[in-house]
Design an enzyme around this catalytic site. Structure first.
Site, PDB file in Angstrom:
ATOM      1  N   GLU A 122      63.492  -8.626 -59.273  1.00 17.54           N
ATOM      2  CA  GLU A 122      64.383  -8.208 -58.177  1.00 17.54           C
ATOM      3  C   GLU A 122      64.363  -6.689 -58.121  1.00 17.54           C
ATOM      4  O   GLU A 122      64.671  -6.029 -59.130  1.00 17.54           O
ATOM      5  CB  GLU A 122      65.806  -8.728 -58.380  1.00 17.54           C
ATOM      6  N   GLU A 176      69.799 -13.618 -64.421  1.00 14.58           N
ATOM      7  CA  GLU A 176      70.950 -12.741 -64.687  1.00 14.58           C
ATOM      8  C   GLU A 176      71.998 -13.460 -65.543  1.00 14.58           C
ATOM      9  O   GLU A 176      73.186 -13.530 -65.176  1.00 14.58           O
ATOM     10  CB  GLU A 176      71.550 -12.192 -63.379  1.00 14.58           C
TER      11      GLU A 176
HETATM   12  O1  AHR Z   1      69.495 -10.403 -54.518  1.00 17.55           O
HETATM   13  C1  AHR Z   1      70.866 -10.650 -54.496  1.00 17.55           C
HETATM   14  C2  AHR Z   1      71.415 -10.954 -55.878  1.00 17.55           C
HETATM   15  O2  AHR Z   1      71.272  -9.842 -56.698  1.00 17.55           O
HETATM   16  C3  AHR Z   1      70.720 -12.040 -56.643  1.00 17.55           C
HETATM   17  O3  AHR Z   1      71.141 -13.312 -56.286  1.00 17.55           O
HETATM   18  C4  AHR Z   1      71.096 -11.748 -58.053  1.00 17.55           C
HETATM   19  O4  AHR Z   1      70.166 -12.189 -58.989  1.00 17.55           O
HETATM   20  C5  AHR Z   1      71.279 -10.241 -58.057  1.00 17.55           C
HETATM   21  O5  AHR Z   1      72.479  -9.862 -58.627  1.00 17.55           O
END
Ligand code: AHR
Length: 491
Positions: A296, A173
């Site tokens: 994610e 990110e």
């Molecule tokens: O999963 C929680 C957070 O969500 C992670 O650390 C990040 O990559 C995303 O914003």
């Protein structure tokens, strides 16, 4: 009666087992307590990894595990987490709750965990606040089998042989918590950092670039255009957040029928988001060399009342089971481009497959879906079509059914079906083209829309044998209950 056609003569892409991957971060009680309790814990463990959790994850056939973050990755300095534990630095976990991180779980412990699980490690490097030398040294520490300072350091820490490491991510990110960069700037940094992610000996690293936040197509366009030739895959993150803002995401367990359909309609967006990112990737990579990794995904609700807001602990209901079933069907059907996916997160954080409380452990409805879908891993996607009705709340229409089908290496046909309706079962008439059905084995996960497992009632939601089907001349017919996920194995 809904028509369902499976064409076994039209074999499509291989469903990479990594699509069934997971994600573990130094966040809340994911690593500490959820996975790692230390060698001296009264909770049964092997080399500090809790045995109940390891056994459950092996049964689910976990194929790959991402670590150490998330946002934590771009603040993580790996050298803090190696060597004698009493000498490791204690620091503050600024992102997640401001708690003390004692670094007792580091690189060697992560590799030990993956070896116990029998899964591939996926390590995420630090671009946001780390140096190129630090990243280069990490790769050398993990994978170099020769004489070098980092290989010596590893040996001194008790590990003679290098580890095998395939998946390495260059930042996380970086448009947000990983440095608030513009895509042009990240693309240049990616080109530079990845240069020093070396392949030592036979260890060939699959280089992963940080991709977009959900539908930020400009990020993908810019990064692939400027740096595509240096990557094997690019990531994308998309969470299902039922509420209308980050400060009001909605409760995990208390929700209305409208919120049920809203959640499922939001999760179904995954398909369009993948399609649009993959179109962009193909524009610059017509040979389909660069994969897309959804590293994610999952539901994100308000934390359970009374828990630390920085720990992201949430319960998990039949609604999450449907979210998991739908997304895994989407990834299967998009397996020509999706080469890995990692649900967030493994234990005690967001849409977890496992929740723990001290020495107790429960499996969530999401766990059961992963376990019921495991036969899709490394199978070949088959062409399929299911007739659906549009159902749901006014603004949130969804199809009543969702499916994917594959053929395993031993010729079994694996079908996974979701019934998204909160109140109507559905009769389905299936035609299997190209083969005769002799036997069907089925399982079903069903219940009320908010049903979930608790430490007091750990088996409320549990898969049961499913035999509400009959074999027909052309295939089979069945009736699946409302709020359900069904898996069938045909031969
Ligand atoms: O999963 C929680 C957070 O969500 C992670 O650390 C990040 O990559 C995303 O914003």
């Amino acid at each position: 009666m809904a028509r369902f056609v499976v064409n076994t003569l039209n074999k499509k892409s291989k469903i990479a087992k990594e699509i069934y991957g997971h994600f573990s971060e130094h966040l809340g009680r994911c690593i500490y307590e959820g996975i790692y309790v230390g060698e001296n814990s009264s909770i049964p463990n092997k080399n500090g990894m809790r045995s109940d959790v390891v056994e459950a994850l092996k049964k689910m056939k976990i194929p790959v595990l991402r670590w150490p973050g998330g946002c934590f990755a771009d603040e993580y300095h790996w050298m803090d987490g190696i060597g004698p534990k009493e000498q490791r630095k204690k620091m503050v976990n600024t992102h997640w709750g401001g708690v003390v991180e004692d670094n007792s779980f580091g690189t060697d412990e992560f590799m030990e965990l993956c070896s116990q699980l029998g899964c591939e490690p996926y390590v995420n490097g630090n671009v946001g606040s780390g140096t190129i030398q630090e990243m280069q040294n990490w790769i050398e520490y993990m994978t170099f089998d020769g004489i070098s300072p980092m290989a010596e350091l590893r040996k001194n820490n008790g590990r003679e042989k290098p580890y095998s490491l395939k998946y390495f991510g260059v930042g996380n990110e970086n448009w947000g918590c990983g440095g608030n960069m513009r895509p042009e700037y990240y693309a240049d940094l990616y080109r530079r950092y990845q240069t020093y992610v070396r392949n030592y000996g036979d260890n060939k690293i699959f280089r992963i670039a940080c991709g977009a936040n959900s539908d930020d197509y400009n990020w993908t366009e810019t990064v692939v255009k400027l740096a595509g030739r240096y990557m094997d895959a690019i990531t994308m993150h998309y969470y299902t957040v039922p509420g209308d803002s980050w400060s009001n995401k909605g409760s995990a367990t208390e929700f209305t029928v409208e919120e049920w359909y809203k959640t499922l309609s939001k999760t179904l967006r995954m398909d369009e988001i993948i399609a649009r990112h993959s179109e962009i990737i193909k524009k610059y990579d017509p040979t389909n060399r660069i994969g897309l990794i959804v590293d994610e995904w999952g539901t994100w609700y308000d934390v359970e009342p009374g828990t630390n807001p920085g720990f992201l602990y949430q319960q998990n209901t039949m609604r999450d089971a449907l979210v998991a079933g739908i997304n895994l069907n989407i990834f299967n059907k998009r397996s020509d481009v999706v080469v890995m996916a990692n649900i967030a997160q493994l234990v005690n954080v967001l849409q977890s497959v496992i929740l723990t409380e001290g020495g107790k452990m429960i499996l969530t409805p999401t766990y059961h879906v992963f376990e019921m879908y495991k036969e899709h891993q490394d199978a070949v996607l088959l062409d399929s079509f299911i007739e659906t009705n549009s159902i749901g709340a006014e603004k949130y229409n969804v199809p009543n059914l969702h499916e994917s089908v594959s053929m395993s290496s031993d010729g079994k046909i694996i079908i996974t079906l979701c019934n998204l309706s909160v109140d109507e079962s559905c009769k389905i008439d299936a035609e299997i083209v190209g083969t005769k059905v002799n036997n069907i084995k089925g399982r079903v996960l069903t219940g009320g829309m908010a049903d979930h497992n608790t430490f007091e009632e750990p088996d409320k939601v549990n898969p049961k044998e499913f035999n509400n089907f009959s074999i027909t001349e052309k295939g089979f017919s069945l009736e699946i209950p409302a709020v359900s996920v069904v898996s069938l194995s045909l031969n």
